[in-house]
Design an enzyme around this catalytic site. Structure first.
Site, PDB file in Angstrom:
ATOM      1  N   ARG A  64       0.783  -1.252   0.062  1.00  0.00           N
ATOM      2  CA  ARG A  64       0.060  -0.039  -0.066  1.00  0.00           C
ATOM      3  C   ARG A  64       0.636   1.237   0.035  1.00  0.00           C
ATOM      4  O   ARG A  64       0.533   2.341  -0.534  1.00  0.00           O
ATOM      5  CB  ARG A  64      -1.021  -0.098   1.148  1.00  0.00           C
ATOM      6  N   ASN A 106     -12.757  15.655  -0.928  1.00  0.00           N
ATOM      7  CA  ASN A 106     -13.383  14.550  -1.532  1.00  0.00           C
ATOM      8  C   ASN A 106     -14.929  14.788  -1.331  1.00  0.00           C
ATOM      9  O   ASN A 106     -15.435  15.722  -0.529  1.00  0.00           O
ATOM     10  CB  ASN A 106     -13.196  13.428  -0.255  1.00  0.00           C
ATOM     11  N   HIS A 108     -18.894  13.067  -1.093  1.00  0.00           N
ATOM     12  CA  HIS A 108     -19.306  11.997  -0.207  1.00  0.00           C
ATOM     13  C   HIS A 108     -20.752  12.191  -0.189  1.00  0.00           C
ATOM     14  O   HIS A 108     -21.526  13.119   0.091  1.00  0.00           O
ATOM     15  CB  HIS A 108     -18.795  12.117   1.247  1.00  0.00           C
ATOM     16  N   ALA A 141      -6.154  12.050   7.195  1.00  0.00           N
ATOM     17  CA  ALA A 141      -5.836  10.461   6.981  1.00  0.00           C
ATOM     18  C   ALA A 141      -6.869   9.715   7.514  1.00  0.00           C
ATOM     19  O   ALA A 141      -6.724   8.436   7.272  1.00  0.00           O
ATOM     20  CB  ALA A 141      -4.519  10.362   8.221  1.00  0.00           C
ATOM     21  N   GLY A 142      -7.849  10.216   7.993  1.00  0.00           N
ATOM     22  CA  GLY A 142      -9.012   9.231   8.375  1.00  0.00           C
ATOM     23  C   GLY A 142      -9.980   8.959   7.199  1.00  0.00           C
ATOM     24  O   GLY A 142      -9.854   9.299   6.206  1.00  0.00           O
TER      25      GLY A 142
HETATM   26  C1  GAR Z   1     -20.465   9.805  -5.394  1.00  0.00           C
HETATM   27  O1  GAR Z   1     -21.961   9.557  -4.781  1.00  0.00           O
HETATM   28  C2  GAR Z   1     -19.405   9.673  -4.472  1.00  0.00           C
HETATM   29  O2  GAR Z   1     -19.821  10.453  -3.468  1.00  0.00           O
HETATM   30  C3  GAR Z   1     -19.458   8.309  -4.025  1.00  0.00           C
HETATM   31  O3  GAR Z   1     -19.337   7.658  -4.923  1.00  0.00           O
HETATM   32  C4  GAR Z   1     -20.235   8.130  -5.916  1.00  0.00           C
HETATM   33  C5  GAR Z   1     -19.593   8.448  -7.427  1.00  0.00           C
HETATM   34  O4  GAR Z   1     -20.472   8.417  -8.509  1.00  0.00           O
HETATM   35  N1  GAR Z   1     -18.275   8.271  -3.186  1.00  0.00           N
HETATM   36  C6  GAR Z   1     -18.196   7.421  -2.163  1.00  0.00           C
HETATM   37  O5  GAR Z   1     -18.975   6.834  -1.645  1.00  0.00           O
HETATM   38  C7  GAR Z   1     -16.858   7.516  -1.306  1.00  0.00           C
HETATM   39  N2  GAR Z   1     -16.985   6.913  -0.252  1.00  0.00           N
HETATM   40  P1  GAR Z   1     -19.822   8.598  -9.983  1.00  0.00           P
HETATM   41  O6  GAR Z   1     -19.032   7.512 -10.427  1.00  0.00           O
HETATM   42  O7  GAR Z   1     -21.367   8.747 -10.916  1.00  0.00           O
HETATM   43  O8  GAR Z   1     -19.415   9.861  -9.925  1.00  0.00           O
END
Ligand code: GAR
Length: 195
Positions: A64, A106, A108, A141-142
């Site tokens: 990793r 990010n 979410h 980092a979390g």
């Molecule tokens: C989005 O809802 C994003 O927030 C989520 O994946 C989806 C991607 O959509 N991310 C997570 O859940 C990260 N933990 P997309 O591939 O259609 O852009």
């Protein structure tokens, strides 16, 4: 215009929305590279526009930490001002945080700190909440723990399942991401929490 790198793992509809926004006159950012950690359909949105892409897969690295360093190097080559994780389903490590900390965000699909992790929409439904939403936050980092930059609510409707609710969240998430990236790269903008 500010240089934005996008990371994704899947279909990349958020990335596509950001790419479309960068084509509007006056949008203050351009996407200079789109990276993934696996074979991902979302890279196609960039390829179609002639924007460089890369794939940095964990399985292609010894461990990793080697993967994390390779990801940091792959991003650094494009000298991004901002790195956006938009559906990137891996936690970045210390090398990426050291290189881009503070300009690594990010998006979410929940109102953090509620429902962090990979199954935010499912978890919100299981908890029976009537309102969930989308969050853009700084990456630390979390797991989905960094400071919140912007959030927007989405009501849960009777009869919603994970797919219908996630689609409605993503409608809001795309707008929130486009607006928040513009605010983050505009030094003089009054930082408004958009709703
Ligand atoms: C989005 O809802 C994003 O927030 C989520 O994946 C989806 C991607 O959509 N991310 C997570 O859940 C990260 N933990 P997309 O591939 O259609 O852009």
């Amino acid at each position: 215009r500010a240089r934005v790198a996008v990371l994704l793992s899947g279909t990349g509809s958020l990335c596509a929305a950001l790419l479309a926004a960068t084509e509007r006159p006056g949008y203050p950012a351009e996407v200079v590279v789109v990276g993934s950690d696996r074979v991902a359909d979302g890279l196609e949105h960039a390829r179609r526009r002639g924007i460089p892409t890369f794939t940095c897969a964990l399985a292609d690295h010894a461990d990793r930490s080697a993967w994390d360093r390779a990801l940091a190097d792959a991003l650094a080559r494009y000298e991004p001002d901002l790195v956006v994780s938009a559906g990137f389903m891996k936690l970045v490590g210390p090398a990426v945080l050291a290189a881009f900390g503070g300009r690594l965000v990010n998006t979410h699909p929940a109102l953090l700190p509620a429902f962090p992790g990979a199954h935010a929409v499912r978890d919100a439904l299981a908890a029976g909440v009537t309102v969930t939403g989308a969050t853009v936050h700084l990456i630390d980092a979390g797991l989905d723990t960094g400071p919140v930059i912007a959030q927007r609510e989405v009501p849960v409707r009777p009869g919603d399942d994970e797919a219908t609710l996630h689609e409605r969240i993503k409608d809001v998430e795309r707008e929130l991401l486009v607006e928040t990236v513009a605010q983050l790269v505009t030094p003089d903008s009054t930082r408004k929490t958009s709703r």
